[in-house]
Design a protein around this motif. Sequence first.
Motif, PDB file in Angstrom:
ATOM      1  N   GLY A 231      -2.407   0.508  -4.753  1.00  0.00           N
ATOM      2  CA  GLY A 231      -0.964   0.588  -4.872  1.00  0.00           C
ATOM      3  C   GLY A 231      -0.251  -0.638  -4.336  1.00  0.00           C
ATOM      4  O   GLY A 231      -0.826  -1.473  -3.641  1.00  0.00           O
ATOM      5  N   ARG A 232       1.020  -0.720  -4.674  1.00  0.00           N
ATOM      6  CA  ARG A 232       1.894  -1.756  -4.139  1.00  0.00           C
ATOM      7  C   ARG A 232       2.988  -1.136  -3.270  1.00  0.00           C
ATOM      8  O   ARG A 232       3.452  -1.742  -2.323  1.00  0.00           O
ATOM      9  CB  ARG A 232       2.548  -2.546  -5.287  1.00  0.00           C
ATOM     10  CG  ARG A 232       1.566  -3.372  -6.091  1.00  0.00           C
ATOM     11  CD  ARG A 232       1.036  -4.545  -5.282  1.00  0.00           C
ATOM     12  NE  ARG A 232       0.134  -5.376  -6.065  1.00  0.00           N
ATOM     13  CZ  ARG A 232      -1.169  -5.193  -6.146  1.00  0.00           C
ATOM     14  NH1 ARG A 232      -1.734  -4.189  -5.469  1.00  0.00           N
ATOM     15  NH2 ARG A 232      -1.927  -5.987  -6.873  1.00  0.00           N
ATOM     16  N   LEU A 233       3.389   0.070  -3.633  1.00  0.00           N
ATOM     17  CA  LEU A 233       4.363   0.826  -2.876  1.00  0.00           C
ATOM     18  C   LEU A 233       3.873   2.262  -2.767  1.00  0.00           C
ATOM     19  O   LEU A 233       2.909   2.645  -3.423  1.00  0.00           O
ATOM     20  CB  LEU A 233       5.742   0.783  -3.551  1.00  0.00           C
ATOM     21  CG  LEU A 233       6.517  -0.533  -3.508  1.00  0.00           C
ATOM     22  CD1 LEU A 233       7.724  -0.448  -4.423  1.00  0.00           C
ATOM     23  CD2 LEU A 233       6.966  -0.867  -2.090  1.00  0.00           C
ATOM     24  N   GLY A 234       4.553   3.067  -1.959  1.00  0.00           N
ATOM     25  CA  GLY A 234       4.189   4.470  -1.847  1.00  0.00           C
ATOM     26  C   GLY A 234       3.802   4.830  -0.421  1.00  0.00           C
ATOM     27  O   GLY A 234       3.482   3.966   0.406  1.00  0.00           O
ATOM     28  N   VAL A 235       3.836   6.123  -0.134  1.00  0.00           N
ATOM     29  CA  VAL A 235       3.532   6.598   1.207  1.00  0.00           C
ATOM     30  C   VAL A 235       2.086   6.301   1.582  1.00  0.00           C
ATOM     31  O   VAL A 235       1.783   5.910   2.714  1.00  0.00           O
ATOM     32  CB  VAL A 235       3.815   8.114   1.312  1.00  0.00           C
ATOM     33  CG1 VAL A 235       3.485   8.625   2.709  1.00  0.00           C
ATOM     34  CG2 VAL A 235       5.266   8.418   0.972  1.00  0.00           C
ATOM     35  N   GLY A 236       1.164   6.468   0.641  1.00  0.00           N
ATOM     36  CA  GLY A 236      -0.240   6.179   0.914  1.00  0.00           C
ATOM     37  C   GLY A 236      -0.473   4.718   1.211  1.00  0.00           C
ATOM     38  O   GLY A 236      -1.216   4.370   2.154  1.00  0.00           O
ATOM     39  N   TYR A 237       0.147   3.844   0.413  1.00  0.00           N
ATOM     40  CA  TYR A 237       0.004   2.402   0.631  1.00  0.00           C
ATOM     41  C   TYR A 237       0.554   2.010   1.999  1.00  0.00           C
ATOM     42  O   TYR A 237      -0.072   1.248   2.754  1.00  0.00           O
ATOM     43  CB  TYR A 237       0.748   1.650  -0.462  1.00  0.00           C
ATOM     44  CG  TYR A 237       0.852   0.164  -0.241  1.00  0.00           C
ATOM     45  CD1 TYR A 237      -0.242  -0.666  -0.452  1.00  0.00           C
ATOM     46  CD2 TYR A 237       2.045  -0.414   0.193  1.00  0.00           C
ATOM     47  CE1 TYR A 237      -0.150  -2.037  -0.240  1.00  0.00           C
ATOM     48  CE2 TYR A 237       2.145  -1.767   0.408  1.00  0.00           C
ATOM     49  CZ  TYR A 237       1.042  -2.578   0.191  1.00  0.00           C
ATOM     50  OH  TYR A 237       1.138  -3.938   0.408  1.00  0.00           O
ATOM     51  N   ARG A 238       1.712   2.568   2.374  1.00  0.00           N
ATOM     52  CA  ARG A 238       2.325   2.207   3.644  1.00  0.00           C
ATOM     53  C   ARG A 238       1.512   2.741   4.822  1.00  0.00           C
ATOM     54  O   ARG A 238       1.417   2.105   5.878  1.00  0.00           O
ATOM     55  CB  ARG A 238       3.752   2.748   3.688  1.00  0.00           C
ATOM     56  CG  ARG A 238       4.649   2.064   4.683  1.00  0.00           C
ATOM     57  CD  ARG A 238       4.842   0.588   4.359  1.00  0.00           C
ATOM     58  NE  ARG A 238       5.350   0.392   3.003  1.00  0.00           N
ATOM     59  CZ  ARG A 238       5.448  -0.788   2.396  1.00  0.00           C
ATOM     60  NH1 ARG A 238       5.054  -1.887   3.027  1.00  0.00           N
ATOM     61  NH2 ARG A 238       5.925  -0.877   1.176  1.00  0.00           N
TER      62      ARG A 238
END
Length: 286
Positions: A231-238
């Motif tokens: 991913g580039r964004l998203g809760v998992g990526y963060r």
Amino acid sequence: MTTLQSSIMSIESEASVLQPDPAPLPASASSWRSRLLRITSVVAAIAAWQLLTANDVRLWLRFDTLPTVTDVVSAFGTQLRNDLFYLDLGQSLIRILSGFGLATVIGVAAGIALGRSTLFADVLGPLTELARPIPAIAVVPVAILLFPSDEAGIVFITFVAAFFPIMVSTRHAVRALPTLWEDSVRTLGGGRWDVLARVVLPGILPGVFGGLSVGIGVAWICVISAEMISGRLGVGYRTWQAYTIVDYPGVFVGMITIGILGFATSAAVELLGRRVTRWLPRGERA
């Protein structure tokens, strides 16, 4: 006199037998007690977490390496003031709703076709059974190669994760329908579409919503995993980014956010299922 007394005693004994049992607790009292127990269990878990981490307890598990509740609350407050947090939140919701929505439409349609069409079951049934045991997260390399963008690949992984629970539950619900219902509609002159609209679709709703409840949970697991990988964004990526920079309170903020999102979407599916199937009899909860 003796006969009169015996008659009175007989009437009194019958009256005592016919006397209703003491009334159970009102539904509102039972509901409040259930809510209180749930809140108490959550508060007790949080208190145990704070106690173990604040005192650097190290038994078999190393609680001294985990952030305290106050550290996580402070990090959560910081995130709530950050616009990037809401961007990640919206991105994950768009992905989960897109993939889960596609899985709902295609999974229900495929389940009905597999349950009612022998030809469809012979042609596509073996393929679905071969693909069903493959974990959706294992499809990540295929999604990266197959789709031109990471966004489409993550939605595809979410779709695959939710599709099989929905399809299988729908297929089982179709096959479990009593044949008497279909025979009754056909006896009254109904055709194939009448059977589908008046028997199949209403009859499989409980099974369909059972599959939706399972599917939304599995979809969250896979969309978060996919965001961590590609991913580039998203809760998992963060959340994964917080781990790479050793921001452990940030990791817990991500975990709690994922839990809240999963709980909210699962509750929404369950509420919708209760509204749609309100004609079904409901058993009292113990």
